[in-house]
Design a protein around this motif. Structure first.
Motif, PDB file in Angstrom:
ATOM      1  N   PHE A  43       0.830  -0.880  -0.107  1.00 29.16           N
ATOM      2  CA  PHE A  43      -0.182  -0.159  -0.329  1.00 29.16           C
ATOM      3  C   PHE A  43       0.515   1.120   0.405  1.00 29.16           C
ATOM      4  O   PHE A  43       1.867   1.378   0.570  1.00 29.16           O
ATOM      5  N   PRO A  44       0.334   2.354  -0.736  1.00 28.34           N
ATOM      6  CA  PRO A  44       1.155   3.425  -0.746  1.00 28.34           C
ATOM      7  C   PRO A  44       1.132   3.811   0.561  1.00 28.34           C
ATOM      8  O   PRO A  44       0.655   3.798   1.000  1.00 28.34           O
ATOM      9  N   ARG A  45       1.918   5.020   0.463  1.00 31.02           N
ATOM     10  CA  ARG A  45       2.576   5.423   1.754  1.00 31.02           C
ATOM     11  C   ARG A  45       1.822   7.316   2.152  1.00 31.02           C
ATOM     12  O   ARG A  45       2.395   8.309   2.464  1.00 31.02           O
ATOM     13  N   THR A  46       0.373   7.148   1.177  1.00 27.19           N
ATOM     14  CA  THR A  46      -0.206   8.041   1.839  1.00 27.19           C
ATOM     15  C   THR A  46      -2.054   7.887   2.049  1.00 27.19           C
ATOM     16  O   THR A  46      -2.376   7.041   2.353  1.00 27.19           O
ATOM     17  N   HIS A  47      -2.002   8.801   2.468  1.00 31.05           N
ATOM     18  CA  HIS A  47      -3.254   9.335   3.298  1.00 31.05           C
ATOM     19  C   HIS A  47      -4.898   9.323   2.705  1.00 31.05           C
ATOM     20  O   HIS A  47      -4.542   9.958   1.737  1.00 31.05           O
ATOM     21  N   TYR A  48      -5.534   7.929   2.443  1.00 33.00           N
ATOM     22  CA  TYR A  48      -6.939   8.296   1.803  1.00 33.00           C
ATOM     23  C   TYR A  48      -7.990   8.549   2.679  1.00 33.00           C
ATOM     24  O   TYR A  48      -8.020   7.665   3.672  1.00 33.00           O
ATOM     25  N   ASP A  49      -8.939   9.474   2.331  1.00 30.97           N
ATOM     26  CA  ASP A  49     -10.175   9.431   3.413  1.00 30.97           C
ATOM     27  C   ASP A  49     -11.337   8.221   2.918  1.00 30.97           C
ATOM     28  O   ASP A  49     -11.861   8.503   2.555  1.00 30.97           O
ATOM     29  N   SER A  50     -10.831   7.275   4.186  1.00 27.82           N
ATOM     30  CA  SER A  50     -11.729   5.833   3.465  1.00 27.82           C
ATOM     31  C   SER A  50     -13.119   6.375   3.762  1.00 27.82           C
ATOM     32  O   SER A  50     -14.048   5.606   3.297  1.00 27.82           O
ATOM     33  N   ARG A  51     -13.681   7.555   4.652  1.00 24.79           N
ATOM     34  CA  ARG A  51     -15.017   8.027   4.913  1.00 24.79           C
ATOM     35  C   ARG A  51     -15.350   8.186   3.427  1.00 24.79           C
ATOM     36  O   ARG A  51     -16.556   7.663   3.335  1.00 24.79           O
ATOM     37  N   LYS A  52     -14.663   8.513   2.161  1.00 26.85           N
ATOM     38  CA  LYS A  52     -15.395   8.828   0.912  1.00 26.85           C
ATOM     39  C   LYS A  52     -16.044   7.459   0.323  1.00 26.85           C
ATOM     40  O   LYS A  52     -16.796   7.472  -0.242  1.00 26.85           O
ATOM     41  N   PHE A  53     -14.711   6.853   0.698  1.00 24.21           N
ATOM     42  CA  PHE A  53     -15.366   5.577  -0.110  1.00 24.21           C
ATOM     43  C   PHE A  53     -16.111   4.423   0.684  1.00 24.21           C
ATOM     44  O   PHE A  53     -17.270   4.542   0.020  1.00 24.21           O
ATOM     45  N   PHE A  54     -16.372   4.725   1.897  1.00 28.44           N
ATOM     46  CA  PHE A  54     -17.467   4.087   2.161  1.00 28.44           C
ATOM     47  C   PHE A  54     -18.828   4.579   2.223  1.00 28.44           C
ATOM     48  O   PHE A  54     -20.191   4.037   2.198  1.00 28.44           O
ATOM     49  N   SER A  55     -18.994   5.940   1.647  1.00 28.67           N
ATOM     50  CA  SER A  55     -19.938   7.119   1.969  1.00 28.67           C
ATOM     51  C   SER A  55     -20.510   6.354   0.223  1.00 28.67           C
ATOM     52  O   SER A  55     -22.189   6.437   0.366  1.00 28.67           O
ATOM     53  N   SER A  56     -19.148   6.759  -0.550  1.00 27.61           N
ATOM     54  CA  SER A  56     -20.231   6.702  -1.786  1.00 27.61           C
ATOM     55  C   SER A  56     -20.264   4.698  -1.988  1.00 27.61           C
ATOM     56  O   SER A  56     -21.413   4.576  -2.648  1.00 27.61           O
ATOM     57  N   GLY A  57     -19.967   3.966  -0.964  1.00 25.42           N
ATOM     58  CA  GLY A  57     -20.025   2.707  -1.402  1.00 25.42           C
ATOM     59  C   GLY A  57     -21.680   1.797  -0.376  1.00 25.42           C
ATOM     60  O   GLY A  57     -22.335   1.757  -1.015  1.00 25.42           O
ATOM     61  N   LEU A  58     -22.008   2.756   0.378  1.00 24.60           N
ATOM     62  CA  LEU A  58     -23.454   2.528   1.183  1.00 24.60           C
ATOM     63  C   LEU A  58     -24.170   3.218   0.054  1.00 24.60           C
ATOM     64  O   LEU A  58     -25.439   3.046  -0.150  1.00 24.60           O
ATOM     65  N   THR A  59     -23.839   4.460  -0.446  1.00 29.52           N
ATOM     66  CA  THR A  59     -25.345   4.424  -1.555  1.00 29.52           C
ATOM     67  C   THR A  59     -25.184   4.470  -2.952  1.00 29.52           C
ATOM     68  O   THR A  59     -26.807   4.449  -3.286  1.00 29.52           O
ATOM     69  N   LEU A  60     -24.422   3.235  -2.678  1.00 31.71           N
ATOM     70  CA  LEU A  60     -24.353   2.674  -3.932  1.00 31.71           C
ATOM     71  C   LEU A  60     -25.227   1.004  -3.653  1.00 31.71           C
ATOM     72  O   LEU A  60     -25.647   0.302  -4.329  1.00 31.71           O
ATOM     73  N   ILE A  61     -25.172   0.754  -2.183  1.00 29.48           N
ATOM     74  CA  ILE A  61     -26.253  -0.049  -2.181  1.00 29.48           C
ATOM     75  C   ILE A  61     -27.688  -0.732  -2.705  1.00 29.48           C
ATOM     76  O   ILE A  61     -27.464  -1.384  -2.648  1.00 29.48           O
ATOM     77  N   PRO A  62     -28.315   0.131  -2.279  1.00 30.74           N
ATOM     78  CA  PRO A  62     -30.132   0.104  -2.608  1.00 30.74           C
ATOM     79  C   PRO A  62     -30.004   0.173  -4.104  1.00 30.74           C
ATOM     80  O   PRO A  62     -30.752  -0.028  -4.744  1.00 30.74           O
ATOM     81  N   SER A  63     -29.368   0.963  -4.301  1.00 35.75           N
ATOM     82  CA  SER A  63     -29.038   1.278  -6.286  1.00 35.75           C
ATOM     83  C   SER A  63     -28.552  -0.189  -6.813  1.00 35.75           C
ATOM     84  O   SER A  63     -29.376  -0.936  -7.785  1.00 35.75           O
ATOM     85  N   ASP A  64     -27.544  -0.767  -6.270  1.00 37.77           N
ATOM     86  CA  ASP A  64     -27.518  -2.441  -6.577  1.00 37.77           C
ATOM     87  C   ASP A  64     -28.345  -3.297  -5.988  1.00 37.77           C
ATOM     88  O   ASP A  64     -28.896  -4.428  -7.426  1.00 37.77           O
ATOM     89  N   LEU A  65     -29.231  -3.035  -5.239  1.00 36.78           N
ATOM     90  CA  LEU A  65     -30.075  -3.988  -4.717  1.00 36.78           C
ATOM     91  C   LEU A  65     -31.482  -4.079  -5.613  1.00 36.78           C
ATOM     92  O   LEU A  65     -31.943  -5.086  -6.205  1.00 36.78           O
ATOM     93  N   VAL A  66     -31.933  -2.544  -6.403  1.00 30.59           N
ATOM     94  CA  VAL A  66     -32.558  -2.716  -7.768  1.00 30.59           C
ATOM     95  C   VAL A  66     -32.521  -3.538  -8.808  1.00 30.59           C
ATOM     96  O   VAL A  66     -33.078  -3.884  -9.369  1.00 30.59           O
TER      97      VAL A  66
END
Length: 236
Positions: A43-66
């Motif tokens: 993994f690169p030694r840089t900081h990544y804001d994982s909150r963006k990742f999980f926020s985007s992923g949670l938004t896509l859950i209902p989309s993919d369920l449909v």
């Protein structure tokens, strides 16, 4: 190939086993090729804001369920409850054929999505518009032959499953018309997701999911397979 060549494959159970075996074999081959060519790095030694990742992923859950669960199965389940086995079988066959109109969507989205993301990141909206238009045109060109065949010979195409399936020609035409709309609107899913508009995509998906449920509740008991087709069409 096994289903066509091996005589034991012609029973329903063995066809299912062969289909599953082909999927497993494909996964093993894909993993083998990937492991032989990928360069595994830390993994690169840089900081990544994982909150963006999980926020985007949670938004896509209902989309993919449909899109992955409700859209392909709701109409068939409703037909099982409120109509006949015949209607369910006719609809399932027509739905499979109509889906061939949009088989170009997946590969075009796969190669267009990362380019869209890069162009959006660079702020190059002109090029983003151009690649979206080119992707849409490519989808239309690839889908056109299958669509023309369905419009001209719907009964003949449905007869591939047997002469009794000819009566599903009207269902096929309705579903194919809906898939045309899906094609001519272009790579809208990728365009929304690659430009940070996951919430808009979720809202559109939920609207489609509600539409198909309401449509099936209202139309399937009265019109059977054709009602299911109109519900799916309205949703798309």
């Amino acid at each position: 190939i096994a289903i066509v060549l091996l005589p034991f494959s012609w029973s329903l159970g063995n066809i299912a086993i062969t289909y599953t075996g082909a999927g497993v074999l494909g996964a093993i081959l894909a993993a083998t090729v990937w492991l032989s060519r990928a360069k595994i790095v830390g993994f690169p030694r840089t900081h990544y804001d994982s909150r963006k990742f999980f926020s985007s992923g949670l938004t896509l859950i209902p989309s993919d369920l449909v899109n992955k669960v409700l859209q392909p199965s709701a109409a068939l389940i409703c037909l099982g409850f409120w109509s006949t086995e015949t209607d369910a079988g006719l609809f399932a066959a027509a739905w499979r054929i109509a889906a061939l109109v949009t088989f170009s969507l997946a590969p075009v989205n796969y190669f267009a999505a990362p380019k869209m993301a890069a162009l959006w990141h660079e702020g190059d909206v002109v090029s983003l518009r151009k690649i979206s238009q080119q992707a849409t045109l490519l989808m239309i060109i690839v889908a056109a032959p299958m669509l023309i065949a369905i419009v001209l010979f719907p009964e003949l195409i449905m007869s591939v499953f047997g002469d009794d399936f000819r009566i599903a020609a009207e269902i096929l035409l309705v579903l194919a018309a809906a898939q045309v709309v899906n094609v001519v609107t272009g790579p809208v899913r990728s365009l929304l997701l690659m430009t940070g508009n996951e919430q808009d995509h979720r809202s559109a998906s939920l609207a489609g999911g509600i539409t198909i449920l309401v449509g099936c509740f209202v139309l399937v008991p009265a019109y059977g397979g054709l009602g299911a087709a109109w519900s799916v069409a309205a949703s798309l």
